[in-house]
Design an enzyme around this catalytic site. Structure first.
Site, PDB file in Angstrom:
ATOM      1  N   LYS A  91       0.844  -0.993   0.022  1.00 40.03           N
ATOM      2  CA  LYS A  91       0.082  -0.128  -0.051  1.00 40.03           C
ATOM      3  C   LYS A  91       0.749   1.200   0.040  1.00 40.03           C
ATOM      4  O   LYS A  91       0.441   2.269  -0.426  1.00 40.03           O
ATOM      5  CB  LYS A  91      -0.887   0.026   1.332  1.00 40.03           C
ATOM      6  CG  LYS A  91      -1.568  -1.114   1.326  1.00 40.03           C
ATOM      7  CD  LYS A  91      -2.723  -1.118   2.626  1.00 40.03           C
ATOM      8  CE  LYS A  91      -3.402  -2.436   2.736  1.00 40.03           C
ATOM      9  NZ  LYS A  91      -4.125  -2.392   4.390  1.00 40.03           N
ATOM     10  N   GLY A  92       2.174   1.200   0.577  1.00 39.71           N
ATOM     11  CA  GLY A  92       2.988   2.191   0.882  1.00 39.71           C
ATOM     12  C   GLY A  92       3.187   3.301  -0.255  1.00 39.71           C
ATOM     13  O   GLY A  92       3.341   4.530  -0.213  1.00 39.71           O
ATOM     14  N   GLU A 119       8.055   2.300  -5.987  1.00 37.07           N
ATOM     15  CA  GLU A 119       7.878   1.653  -4.558  1.00 37.07           C
ATOM     16  C   GLU A 119       7.912   2.856  -3.545  1.00 37.07           C
ATOM     17  O   GLU A 119       8.395   3.971  -3.945  1.00 37.07           O
ATOM     18  CB  GLU A 119       9.034   0.698  -4.611  1.00 37.07           C
ATOM     19  CG  GLU A 119       9.409   0.028  -3.368  1.00 37.07           C
ATOM     20  CD  GLU A 119       8.413  -0.756  -2.780  1.00 37.07           C
ATOM     21  OE1 GLU A 119       7.301  -0.112  -2.454  1.00 37.07           O
ATOM     22  OE2 GLU A 119       8.557  -1.817  -2.279  1.00 37.07           O
ATOM     23  N   ASP A 120       7.623   2.609  -2.266  1.00 38.05           N
ATOM     24  CA  ASP A 120       7.885   3.668  -1.467  1.00 38.05           C
ATOM     25  C   ASP A 120       9.294   3.865  -0.814  1.00 38.05           C
ATOM     26  O   ASP A 120       9.697   4.946  -0.822  1.00 38.05           O
ATOM     27  CB  ASP A 120       6.750   3.524  -0.191  1.00 38.05           C
ATOM     28  CG  ASP A 120       6.727   2.209   0.339  1.00 38.05           C
ATOM     29  OD1 ASP A 120       7.582   1.226  -0.009  1.00 38.05           O
ATOM     30  OD2 ASP A 120       6.120   1.982   1.322  1.00 38.05           O
ATOM     31  N   ASP A 129      14.807  -0.778   1.667  1.00 36.55           N
ATOM     32  CA  ASP A 129      15.368  -0.747   2.935  1.00 36.55           C
ATOM     33  C   ASP A 129      16.369  -1.889   2.818  1.00 36.55           C
ATOM     34  O   ASP A 129      17.555  -1.639   2.214  1.00 36.55           O
ATOM     35  CB  ASP A 129      14.333  -1.126   4.030  1.00 36.55           C
ATOM     36  CG  ASP A 129      14.819  -1.176   5.472  1.00 36.55           C
ATOM     37  OD1 ASP A 129      15.528  -0.321   5.868  1.00 36.55           O
ATOM     38  OD2 ASP A 129      14.174  -1.939   6.304  1.00 36.55           O
ATOM     39  N   LYS A 136      17.161   3.473   2.057  1.00 32.45           N
ATOM     40  CA  LYS A 136      18.302   3.504   3.241  1.00 32.45           C
ATOM     41  C   LYS A 136      19.337   2.638   2.967  1.00 32.45           C
ATOM     42  O   LYS A 136      19.369   1.616   3.214  1.00 32.45           O
ATOM     43  CB  LYS A 136      17.206   3.117   4.498  1.00 32.45           C
ATOM     44  CG  LYS A 136      16.053   3.618   5.007  1.00 32.45           C
ATOM     45  CD  LYS A 136      15.732   2.862   6.223  1.00 32.45           C
ATOM     46  CE  LYS A 136      14.402   3.209   6.857  1.00 32.45           C
ATOM     47  NZ  LYS A 136      13.757   2.223   7.732  1.00 32.45           N
ATOM     48  N   PHE A 181      13.090   4.734  11.155  1.00 30.18           N
ATOM     49  CA  PHE A 181      11.601   4.371  10.695  1.00 30.18           C
ATOM     50  C   PHE A 181      10.780   5.497  10.320  1.00 30.18           C
ATOM     51  O   PHE A 181      10.589   6.376  11.339  1.00 30.18           O
ATOM     52  CB  PHE A 181      11.014   3.444  11.648  1.00 30.18           C
ATOM     53  CG  PHE A 181       9.959   2.735  11.101  1.00 30.18           C
ATOM     54  CD1 PHE A 181      10.240   1.401  10.559  1.00 30.18           C
ATOM     55  CD2 PHE A 181       8.535   2.992  11.179  1.00 30.18           C
ATOM     56  CE1 PHE A 181       9.246   0.644   9.893  1.00 30.18           C
ATOM     57  CE2 PHE A 181       7.700   2.469  10.541  1.00 30.18           C
ATOM     58  CZ  PHE A 181       7.813   1.271   9.895  1.00 30.18           C
ATOM     59  N   VAL A 182      10.407   5.558   9.302  1.00 30.12           N
ATOM     60  CA  VAL A 182       9.787   6.957   8.604  1.00 30.12           C
ATOM     61  C   VAL A 182       8.099   6.321   8.376  1.00 30.12           C
ATOM     62  O   VAL A 182       7.839   5.220   7.852  1.00 30.12           O
ATOM     63  CB  VAL A 182      10.308   7.472   7.544  1.00 30.12           C
ATOM     64  CG1 VAL A 182      11.651   8.178   7.794  1.00 30.12           C
ATOM     65  CG2 VAL A 182      10.657   6.463   6.239  1.00 30.12           C
ATOM     66  N   ASP A 218       3.590   3.419   6.445  1.00 29.13           N
ATOM     67  CA  ASP A 218       2.757   3.350   7.840  1.00 29.13           C
ATOM     68  C   ASP A 218       3.629   2.811   8.723  1.00 29.13           C
ATOM     69  O   ASP A 218       4.577   2.202   8.416  1.00 29.13           O
ATOM     70  CB  ASP A 218       1.510   2.333   7.596  1.00 29.13           C
ATOM     71  CG  ASP A 218       2.212   0.765   7.554  1.00 29.13           C
ATOM     72  OD1 ASP A 218       3.005   0.565   6.850  1.00 29.13           O
ATOM     73  OD2 ASP A 218       1.731  -0.123   8.209  1.00 29.13           O
ATOM     74  N   ARG A 220      -0.517   6.737   7.100  1.00 31.18           N
ATOM     75  CA  ARG A 220      -0.248   6.841   5.551  1.00 31.18           C
ATOM     76  C   ARG A 220      -0.636   8.230   5.157  1.00 31.18           C
ATOM     77  O   ARG A 220      -0.286   8.762   3.911  1.00 31.18           O
ATOM     78  CB  ARG A 220      -1.059   5.799   5.122  1.00 31.18           C
ATOM     79  CG  ARG A 220      -0.616   4.493   5.212  1.00 31.18           C
ATOM     80  CD  ARG A 220      -1.119   3.259   4.308  1.00 31.18           C
ATOM     81  NE  ARG A 220      -0.944   1.885   4.705  1.00 31.18           N
ATOM     82  CZ  ARG A 220       0.084   1.180   4.520  1.00 31.18           C
ATOM     83  NH1 ARG A 220       1.131   1.747   3.844  1.00 31.18           N
ATOM     84  NH2 ARG A 220       0.164   0.088   5.161  1.00 31.18           N
TER      85      ARG A 220
HETATM   86  P1  IMP Z   1      12.923  -4.113   2.363  1.00 28.70           P
HETATM   87  O1  IMP Z   1      12.174  -5.554   1.763  1.00 28.70           O
HETATM   88  O2  IMP Z   1      13.406  -4.474   3.362  1.00 28.70           O
HETATM   89  O3  IMP Z   1      13.669  -3.306   1.346  1.00 28.70           O
HETATM   90  O4  IMP Z   1      11.714  -3.423   2.927  1.00 28.70           O
HETATM   91  C1  IMP Z   1      10.608  -2.643   1.948  1.00 28.70           C
HETATM   92  C2  IMP Z   1       9.385  -2.490   2.482  1.00 28.70           C
HETATM   93  O5  IMP Z   1       9.510  -2.428   3.941  1.00 28.70           O
HETATM   94  C3  IMP Z   1       8.782  -1.025   1.917  1.00 28.70           C
HETATM   95  O6  IMP Z   1       8.099  -1.251   0.910  1.00 28.70           O
HETATM   96  C4  IMP Z   1       8.077  -0.561   3.314  1.00 28.70           C
HETATM   97  O7  IMP Z   1       6.806  -1.219   3.086  1.00 28.70           O
HETATM   98  C5  IMP Z   1       8.416  -1.355   4.596  1.00 28.70           C
HETATM   99  N1  IMP Z   1       9.309  -0.423   5.111  1.00 28.70           N
HETATM  100  C6  IMP Z   1      10.669  -0.190   5.248  1.00 28.70           C
HETATM  101  N2  IMP Z   1      11.417   0.733   5.846  1.00 28.70           N
HETATM  102  C7  IMP Z   1      10.308   1.295   6.330  1.00 28.70           C
HETATM  103  C8  IMP Z   1      10.123   2.662   6.968  1.00 28.70           C
HETATM  104  O8  IMP Z   1      10.834   3.112   7.735  1.00 28.70           O
HETATM  105  N3  IMP Z   1       8.636   2.952   7.194  1.00 28.70           N
HETATM  106  C9  IMP Z   1       7.614   2.321   6.909  1.00 28.70           C
HETATM  107  N4  IMP Z   1       7.949   1.201   6.031  1.00 28.70           N
HETATM  108  C10 IMP Z   1       9.071   0.540   5.930  1.00 28.70           C
END
Ligand code: IMP
Length: 176
Positions: free
Chosen positions: A42-43, A98-99, A102, A130, A151-152, A158, A164
């Protein structure tokens, strides 16, 4: 329920200006071609909505939803496909929106899922990255902002399903 006021990390205005830059670059790269924009729910819904308003290309919009976080602030390590696209992606130009990247696990898994559908091209736009947390190498073609390991929330992102709707990127802080 108390009204929560996070600290502002990236203002609405700064987000808007940066999206102008990203849209300009996308318009140049895909000039004269059609693209399928895949908004990752949803992000990314707010970022995607603001971004596509600035595209001057024939756009088809689709959605995918994956989950990896559950209720917490740490990834579970498993990426589950909750909702798939409805468009045929064969020979299409795909722009994943994508939002945040990470660890990079989600986006790597998504790209693998999309590659097997034989698109012409897959490009990635992510509002946030990040770098200090990155484990799975990711090539972000259109990046909004690099941020520290915080954490944002807000602007689509969210914490446990909330915040959101905020029009800016905020940080969860101890004082609130
Ligand atoms: P990754 O798989 O570790 O790269 O995480 C990506 C997903 O984790 C993103 O699409 C977000 O939904 C969620 N996410 C990662 N960091 C944050 C944050 O700081 N705030 C909110 N959602 C996050």
């Amino acid at each position: 329920m108390e009204h929560f006021r996070p600290d502002v990390l990236i203002s609405e205005e700064d987000i808007n200006l940066r999206i102008d830059d990203l849209a300009r670059a996308i318009n140049t790269e895909f000039a004269g071609e059609e693209i399928v924009v895949i908004c990752i729910l949803k992000g990314a819904f707010m970022f995607c909505s603001d971004l596509i308003k600035k595209l001057e290309l024939p756009v088809r919009l689709d959605f995918m939803q994956v989950s990896s976080y559950g209720e917490g602030t740490v990834s579970s390590g498993n990426v589950k496909l909750e909702m798939d696209v409805s468009e045929n992606l064969k020979d299409q130009n795909i722009l994943i929106v994508e939002d945040i990247v990470d660890t990079g696990l989600t986006i790597n898994t998504l790209v693998e899922m999309l590659k097997v559908r034989n698109p012409k091209k897959i490009k990635l736009a992510s509002l946030l990255f990040k770098p200090s947390r990155n484990k799975f190498p990711v090539n972000i073609d259109y990046l909004g902002f690099e941020i520290e390991d915080k954490f944002v929330i807000g602007y689509g992102l969210d914490y446990a399903g909330r915040y959101r709707e905020l029009p800016y990127i905020g940080v969860l802080n101890a004082g609130n």
